[in-house]
Design an enzyme around this catalytic site. Structure first.
Site, PDB file in Angstrom:
ATOM      1  N   TRP A 145      25.948 -47.692 -25.350  1.00 24.77           N
ATOM      2  CA  TRP A 145      26.975 -47.788 -24.301  1.00 24.77           C
ATOM      3  C   TRP A 145      26.356 -48.455 -23.078  1.00 24.77           C
ATOM      4  O   TRP A 145      25.169 -48.276 -22.792  1.00 24.77           O
ATOM      5  CB  TRP A 145      27.459 -46.389 -23.892  1.00 24.77           C
ATOM      6  CG  TRP A 145      28.658 -45.921 -24.669  1.00 24.77           C
ATOM      7  CD1 TRP A 145      28.703 -45.659 -26.001  1.00 24.77           C
ATOM      8  CD2 TRP A 145      29.965 -45.652 -24.148  1.00 24.77           C
ATOM      9  NE1 TRP A 145      29.954 -45.226 -26.354  1.00 24.77           N
ATOM     10  CE2 TRP A 145      30.746 -45.218 -25.236  1.00 24.77           C
ATOM     11  CE3 TRP A 145      30.546 -45.725 -22.890  1.00 24.77           C
ATOM     12  CZ2 TRP A 145      32.086 -44.854 -25.099  1.00 24.77           C
ATOM     13  CZ3 TRP A 145      31.881 -45.362 -22.746  1.00 24.77           C
ATOM     14  CH2 TRP A 145      32.636 -44.950 -23.841  1.00 24.77           C
ATOM     15  N   PHE A 161      12.799 -38.706 -19.544  1.00 31.43           N
ATOM     16  CA  PHE A 161      14.244 -38.680 -19.294  1.00 31.43           C
ATOM     17  C   PHE A 161      14.682 -39.989 -18.629  1.00 31.43           C
ATOM     18  O   PHE A 161      14.627 -40.143 -17.412  1.00 31.43           O
ATOM     19  CB  PHE A 161      14.572 -37.484 -18.405  1.00 31.43           C
ATOM     20  CG  PHE A 161      16.042 -37.248 -18.223  1.00 31.43           C
ATOM     21  CD1 PHE A 161      16.854 -36.950 -19.304  1.00 31.43           C
ATOM     22  CD2 PHE A 161      16.625 -37.326 -16.972  1.00 31.43           C
ATOM     23  CE1 PHE A 161      18.213 -36.724 -19.155  1.00 31.43           C
ATOM     24  CE2 PHE A 161      17.995 -37.108 -16.799  1.00 31.43           C
ATOM     25  CZ  PHE A 161      18.785 -36.804 -17.898  1.00 31.43           C
ATOM     26  N   LEU A 166      25.056 -43.353 -18.168  1.00 36.27           N
ATOM     27  CA  LEU A 166      26.376 -42.730 -18.069  1.00 36.27           C
ATOM     28  C   LEU A 166      27.012 -43.198 -16.766  1.00 36.27           C
ATOM     29  O   LEU A 166      26.368 -43.144 -15.713  1.00 36.27           O
ATOM     30  CB  LEU A 166      26.235 -41.211 -18.044  1.00 36.27           C
ATOM     31  CG  LEU A 166      25.709 -40.595 -19.342  1.00 36.27           C
ATOM     32  CD1 LEU A 166      25.100 -39.226 -19.088  1.00 36.27           C
ATOM     33  CD2 LEU A 166      26.843 -40.486 -20.358  1.00 36.27           C
ATOM     34  N   ILE A 167      28.244 -43.653 -16.860  1.00 37.28           N
ATOM     35  CA  ILE A 167      28.937 -44.067 -15.640  1.00 37.28           C
ATOM     36  C   ILE A 167      30.201 -43.221 -15.507  1.00 37.28           C
ATOM     37  O   ILE A 167      30.985 -43.099 -16.468  1.00 37.28           O
ATOM     38  CB  ILE A 167      29.260 -45.577 -15.669  1.00 37.28           C
ATOM     39  CG1 ILE A 167      27.944 -46.365 -15.755  1.00 37.28           C
ATOM     40  CG2 ILE A 167      30.046 -45.984 -14.407  1.00 37.28           C
ATOM     41  CD1 ILE A 167      28.083 -47.864 -15.857  1.00 37.28           C
ATOM     42  N   GLU A 225      24.202 -38.856 -28.380  1.00 34.42           N
ATOM     43  CA  GLU A 225      23.438 -38.848 -29.636  1.00 34.42           C
ATOM     44  C   GLU A 225      21.927 -38.857 -29.408  1.00 34.42           C
ATOM     45  O   GLU A 225      21.153 -38.710 -30.366  1.00 34.42           O
ATOM     46  CB  GLU A 225      23.825 -40.058 -30.499  1.00 34.42           C
ATOM     47  CG  GLU A 225      25.144 -39.921 -31.242  1.00 34.42           C
ATOM     48  CD  GLU A 225      26.368 -39.971 -30.341  1.00 34.42           C
ATOM     49  OE1 GLU A 225      26.388 -40.812 -29.426  1.00 34.42           O
ATOM     50  OE2 GLU A 225      27.285 -39.145 -30.533  1.00 34.42           O
ATOM     51  N   SER A 279      24.870 -41.846 -25.292  1.00 30.61           N
ATOM     52  CA  SER A 279      23.857 -40.917 -24.761  1.00 30.61           C
ATOM     53  C   SER A 279      23.933 -39.542 -25.426  1.00 30.61           C
ATOM     54  O   SER A 279      22.919 -38.856 -25.564  1.00 30.61           O
ATOM     55  CB  SER A 279      24.038 -40.760 -23.249  1.00 30.61           C
ATOM     56  OG  SER A 279      23.745 -41.981 -22.625  1.00 30.61           O
ATOM     57  N   HIS A 287      34.077 -36.300 -19.142  1.00 31.28           N
ATOM     58  CA  HIS A 287      33.010 -36.655 -20.078  1.00 31.28           C
ATOM     59  C   HIS A 287      31.642 -36.807 -19.426  1.00 31.28           C
ATOM     60  O   HIS A 287      30.631 -36.382 -19.946  1.00 31.28           O
ATOM     61  CB  HIS A 287      33.373 -37.961 -20.800  1.00 31.28           C
ATOM     62  CG  HIS A 287      33.974 -37.714 -22.127  1.00 31.28           C
ATOM     63  ND1 HIS A 287      35.284 -37.370 -22.288  1.00 31.28           N
ATOM     64  CD2 HIS A 287      33.435 -37.743 -23.368  1.00 31.28           C
ATOM     65  CE1 HIS A 287      35.537 -37.204 -23.566  1.00 31.28           C
ATOM     66  NE2 HIS A 287      34.436 -37.425 -24.237  1.00 31.28           N
TER      67      HIS A 287
HETATM   68  N1  RBF Z   1      28.010 -42.794 -23.705  1.00 26.61           N
HETATM   69  C1  RBF Z   1      27.121 -43.303 -22.827  1.00 26.61           C
HETATM   70  O1  RBF Z   1      25.955 -43.501 -23.159  1.00 26.61           O
HETATM   71  N2  RBF Z   1      27.510 -43.621 -21.531  1.00 26.61           N
HETATM   72  C2  RBF Z   1      28.779 -43.394 -21.090  1.00 26.61           C
HETATM   73  O2  RBF Z   1      29.075 -43.697 -19.929  1.00 26.61           O
HETATM   74  C3  RBF Z   1      29.711 -42.831 -21.999  1.00 26.61           C
HETATM   75  N3  RBF Z   1      30.961 -42.560 -21.603  1.00 26.61           N
HETATM   76  C4  RBF Z   1      31.863 -42.017 -22.483  1.00 26.61           C
HETATM   77  C5  RBF Z   1      33.166 -41.747 -22.072  1.00 26.61           C
HETATM   78  C6  RBF Z   1      34.085 -41.238 -22.973  1.00 26.61           C
HETATM   79  C7  RBF Z   1      35.480 -40.966 -22.498  1.00 26.61           C
HETATM   80  C8  RBF Z   1      33.679 -40.994 -24.315  1.00 26.61           C
HETATM   81  C9  RBF Z   1      34.682 -40.444 -25.323  1.00 26.61           C
HETATM   82  C10 RBF Z   1      32.401 -41.251 -24.721  1.00 26.61           C
HETATM   83  C11 RBF Z   1      31.476 -41.769 -23.821  1.00 26.61           C
HETATM   84  N4  RBF Z   1      30.169 -42.068 -24.242  1.00 26.61           N
HETATM   85  C12 RBF Z   1      29.285 -42.568 -23.338  1.00 26.61           C
HETATM   86  C13 RBF Z   1      29.784 -41.950 -25.668  1.00 26.61           C
HETATM   87  C14 RBF Z   1      29.149 -40.613 -26.016  1.00 26.61           C
HETATM   88  O3  RBF Z   1      27.827 -40.552 -25.490  1.00 26.61           O
HETATM   89  C15 RBF Z   1      29.086 -40.452 -27.554  1.00 26.61           C
HETATM   90  O4  RBF Z   1      28.448 -41.566 -28.113  1.00 26.61           O
HETATM   91  C16 RBF Z   1      30.433 -40.277 -28.187  1.00 26.61           C
HETATM   92  O5  RBF Z   1      31.176 -39.261 -27.565  1.00 26.61           O
HETATM   93  C17 RBF Z   1      30.309 -39.947 -29.699  1.00 26.61           C
HETATM   94  O6  RBF Z   1      29.630 -38.718 -29.875  1.00 26.61           O
END
Ligand code: RBF
Length: 161
Positions: free
Chosen positions: A28, A117, A85-86, A64, A62, A92
């Site tokens: 992501w 980290f 993560l944003i 995972e 993240s 979430h």
């Molecule tokens: N994963 C990230 O690494 N960064 C993010 O900003 C991020 N935002 C997410 C927002 C939503 C609404 C969802 C459903 C998932 C997001 N994920 C993000 C993915 C998350 O870490 C993971 O890969 C999934 O939820 C599958 O388990």
């Protein structure tokens, strides 16, 4: 007075020579993640880690990261977990940031390997770009993570010899 934000983490004695390092990163926000990963690798090599001793593994997001770390960490001297993560419109961000931080910390103690980290939890995209050195005048945090990995792995190697 200006607060010094970087603590010059690297101990003068720490060297990357002979260390095996794993970087696990989320896919992501890949523009930011890729920049962080690249600078981390570059700095590890500057510190003496051989390119051949740096392994890369990507995971979807993240969330995972902890599982991948739990499966792979024992084969390395240090692991650097990188994700970005944003903040969005839903909960979430908070849920993932808190869970991932807690799990990685716990695993570090269980597996007895340093886990660095490298997860950014940013309120805006601009904050994320800044921290990856993608906005002029800002430093890439990957270098701190590489330094922390080498220093912490050296500590561990000392203990085992
Ligand atoms: N994963 C990230 O690494 N960064 C993010 O900003 C991020 N935002 C997410 C927002 C939503 C609404 C969802 C459903 C998932 C997001 N994920 C993000 C993915 C998350 O870490 C993971 O890969 C999934 O939820 C599958 O388990």
């Amino acid at each position: 007075m200006q607060v010094k934000s970087k603590c010059n983490v690297i101990s003068k004695l720490a060297t990357g020579t002979g260390l095996k390092v794993l970087i696990v990163h989320a896919r992501w926000n890949s523009t930011v993640v890729d920049s962080l990963v690249n600078r981390t690798i570059e700095r590890l090599v500057e510190l003496g880690v051989r390119n051949a001793d740096i392994s890369l593994k990507s995971v979807p997001g993240s969330f995972e990261l902890p599982y991948a770390v739990s499966q792979l960490a024992s084969q390395y001297d240090a692991v650097i977990a990188i994700g970005v993560l944003i903040r969005g419109d839903t909960m979430h961000f908070e849920l993932i940031a808190e869970a991932v931080c807690r799990q990685l910390l716990q695993q570090q103690m269980q597996i007895e390997r340093p886990i660095i980290f490298g997860v950014l939890a940013c309120n805006t995209e601009d904050q994320a770009l800044e921290r990856a050195g993608l906005i002029q005048g800002h430093r890439n945090l990957g270098e701190d993570w590489a330094e922390a990995a080498v220093e912490m792995a050296s500590l561990d190697v000392l203990k085992r010899t």
